[in-house]
Design a protein around this motif. Sequence first.
Motif, PDB file in Angstrom:
ATOM      1  N   THR A 130     -56.069  13.637 -45.305  1.00 27.75           N
ATOM      2  CA  THR A 130     -56.064  14.973 -44.708  1.00 27.75           C
ATOM      3  C   THR A 130     -57.465  15.560 -44.675  1.00 27.75           C
ATOM      4  OG1 THR A 130     -55.535  15.897 -46.859  1.00 27.75           O
ATOM      5  CG2 THR A 130     -53.702  15.459 -45.377  1.00 27.75           C
ATOM      6  N   ARG A 131     -58.359  15.047 -45.542  1.00 27.45           N
ATOM      7  CA  ARG A 131     -59.697  15.635 -45.635  1.00 27.45           C
ATOM      8  C   ARG A 131     -60.770  14.555 -45.539  1.00 27.45           C
ATOM      9  NH1 ARG A 131     -58.856  20.691 -47.812  1.00 27.45           N
ATOM     10  NH2 ARG A 131     -61.052  20.958 -48.234  1.00 27.45           N
ATOM     11  N   LEU A 132     -61.981  14.988 -45.166  1.00 28.24           N
ATOM     12  CA  LEU A 132     -63.193  14.160 -45.262  1.00 28.24           C
ATOM     13  C   LEU A 132     -63.212  12.921 -44.365  1.00 28.24           C
ATOM     14  CD1 LEU A 132     -63.726  14.255 -49.151  1.00 28.24           C
ATOM     15  CD2 LEU A 132     -64.674  15.796 -47.430  1.00 28.24           C
ATOM     16  N   GLY A 133     -62.334  12.842 -43.375  1.00 32.04           N
ATOM     17  CA  GLY A 133     -62.402  11.712 -42.449  1.00 32.04           C
ATOM     18  C   GLY A 133     -63.427  11.982 -41.345  1.00 32.04           C
ATOM     19  N   TYR A 134     -64.090  10.948 -40.870  1.00 31.65           N
ATOM     20  CA  TYR A 134     -64.931  11.062 -39.676  1.00 31.65           C
ATOM     21  C   TYR A 134     -65.176   9.663 -39.136  1.00 31.65           C
ATOM     22  CZ  TYR A 134     -68.918   9.361 -42.321  1.00 31.65           C
ATOM     23  OH  TYR A 134     -69.751   8.578 -43.069  1.00 31.65           O
ATOM     24  N   ASP A 135     -65.458   9.587 -37.833  1.00 32.31           N
ATOM     25  CA  ASP A 135     -65.718   8.307 -37.172  1.00 32.31           C
ATOM     26  C   ASP A 135     -64.701   7.243 -37.596  1.00 32.31           C
ATOM     27  OD1 ASP A 135     -67.803   9.394 -35.807  1.00 32.31           O
ATOM     28  OD2 ASP A 135     -69.386   8.572 -37.065  1.00 32.31           O
ATOM     29  N   GLY A 136     -63.442   7.626 -37.677  1.00 28.11           N
ATOM     30  CA  GLY A 136     -62.368   6.677 -37.969  1.00 28.11           C
ATOM     31  C   GLY A 136     -62.256   6.294 -39.440  1.00 28.11           C
ATOM     32  N   LYS A 137     -63.150   6.838 -40.274  1.00 17.75           N
ATOM     33  CA  LYS A 137     -63.031   6.545 -41.709  1.00 17.75           C
ATOM     34  C   LYS A 137     -61.882   7.372 -42.272  1.00 17.75           C
ATOM     35  CE  LYS A 137     -67.893   5.362 -42.430  1.00 17.75           C
ATOM     36  NZ  LYS A 137     -68.291   5.415 -41.006  1.00 17.75           N
ATOM     37  N   GLY A 138     -61.161   6.786 -43.211  1.00 14.67           N
ATOM     38  CA  GLY A 138     -60.042   7.521 -43.803  1.00 14.67           C
ATOM     39  C   GLY A 138     -58.787   7.461 -42.953  1.00 14.67           C
ATOM     40  N   GLN A 139     -58.614   6.382 -42.190  1.00 14.57           N
ATOM     41  CA  GLN A 139     -57.352   6.220 -41.467  1.00 14.57           C
ATOM     42  C   GLN A 139     -56.998   4.754 -41.293  1.00 14.57           C
ATOM     43  OE1 GLN A 139     -57.530   6.990 -37.023  1.00 14.57           O
ATOM     44  NE2 GLN A 139     -58.973   8.506 -37.800  1.00 14.57           N
ATOM     45  N   SER A 140     -55.716   4.510 -41.072  1.00 11.61           N
ATOM     46  CA  SER A 140     -55.237   3.150 -40.985  1.00 11.61           C
ATOM     47  C   SER A 140     -54.094   3.082 -39.972  1.00 11.61           C
ATOM     48  CB  SER A 140     -54.757   2.717 -42.382  1.00 11.61           C
ATOM     49  OG  SER A 140     -54.176   1.451 -42.315  1.00 11.61           O
TER      50      SER A 140
END
Length: 397
Positions: free
Chosen positions: A153-163
Amino acid sequence: MTRPSVFPLPPNRTIGIVGGGQLGRMAALAAARLGYRCHILTPEPESPAGQVSAGVTLGDYEDPAALAEFASAVDVITFEFENVSAAGLDLLAALKPVRPAPSVLRTSQDRIAEKSFLNGAGAPTAPWRRVASRADLDRAAAALGLPAVLKTTRLGYDGKGQSLVTGPQALDEAFASLAPKPLVLEGFVDFACEISVIAARGEDGRAVAFDVVENRHRHHILDLTLAPAPITEETAEEARAIALRVAEALDLVGLIAVEMFVTRDGGVLVNEIAPRPHNSGHWTIDACPVSQFELFVRAVAGLPLPLPTRHSDAVMKNLVGPEETALWPEILAAPGLIPHLYGKQEARPGRKMGHVTRLFPRGALPGPFGIAAALGPLAARADRLEETVEIPLVPVG
Ligand SMILES: Nc1ncnc2c1ncn2[C@@H]1O[C@H](COP(=O)(O)OP(=O)(O)O)[C@@H](O)[C@H]1O
Ligand SMILES: [Mg+2]
């Protein structure tokens, strides 16, 4: 305690920018043209924004002493990235006007708060569920179906923090790999294309929006922006209306980028919002009389907001990592390419080092092969460009 208003901010006053990246750099250049000084808060010596600003407070975004020193040096405060704590902004807001308000940042920096807000404001999103536990994830996957995208929910950018979860066998690993919890599961959108709208809103509530652009990503990083987006007038109108509605519902004073998906039937779903200048608006520096950065500075400074018109069509190509940055001498020698470099010391893989804009007469934005050719030395990577610039056609009507 009420303070005498500093707005409209007179020339020679100082705009404080939290964050030292390229968005702050280009905002500071626009502010300088309007007669302002900028003062940057960043932990990074030699930051892209610090290099072109009148002053820098070198310090941590959470350090009360650094925040106080920064606030004492400026007349109004804004931010150029979102991963600053809203508590830090609250501290700043007690000392100087902060635009956009910290509440806007609170909404945008948490995907659950963001999606709840968007849906409440009548802005459609992909279906989503909050996922705090492994059992939540099973329930969410059953409700939304797979494939689906699991995100922090937080601190994601440029596809980081997702799957991307393609099937039930991938649930365990996706859940384990992402932190911190809670997460959010989003239905996978089989989009025709990705677009964005950049809007500005003043303290008087008047809001304006740039033309809709198409964004093409590569490895989850923005690669190309095409202005205008090759979509129907109807879809474009809906996208702009949604962006203006979102700015209004946030009671925004400042600039906002609204990232959206165009669905195969020409509908529009909001992906995420960013209450600051945005990579997909860099083309406006060269193709518009007033860029997103000038509009941002104007909104923050309480100046009039002109209608953001476009004198040219444009393609913006990011320069990412060492390979594209190495083409710099050829880019400089190529006719028609407008170069922008951000002053970063080291071209690490995946790092945005600069961008290039190519202008076309209005209405003359070429198709995929024309765009590749128009990018000159960057067309040497044509294997990628052809793949990347294949423009999906959105059905008319
Ligand atoms: N629900 C989704 N369906 C399909 N593609 C998605 C979805 N969510 C994200 N993506 C793809 O991943 C990219 C990055 O996701 P985004 O939520 O914008 O995170 P970031 O903060 O990294 O920009 C999007 O631009 C899009 O290409
Ligand atoms: Mg995004």
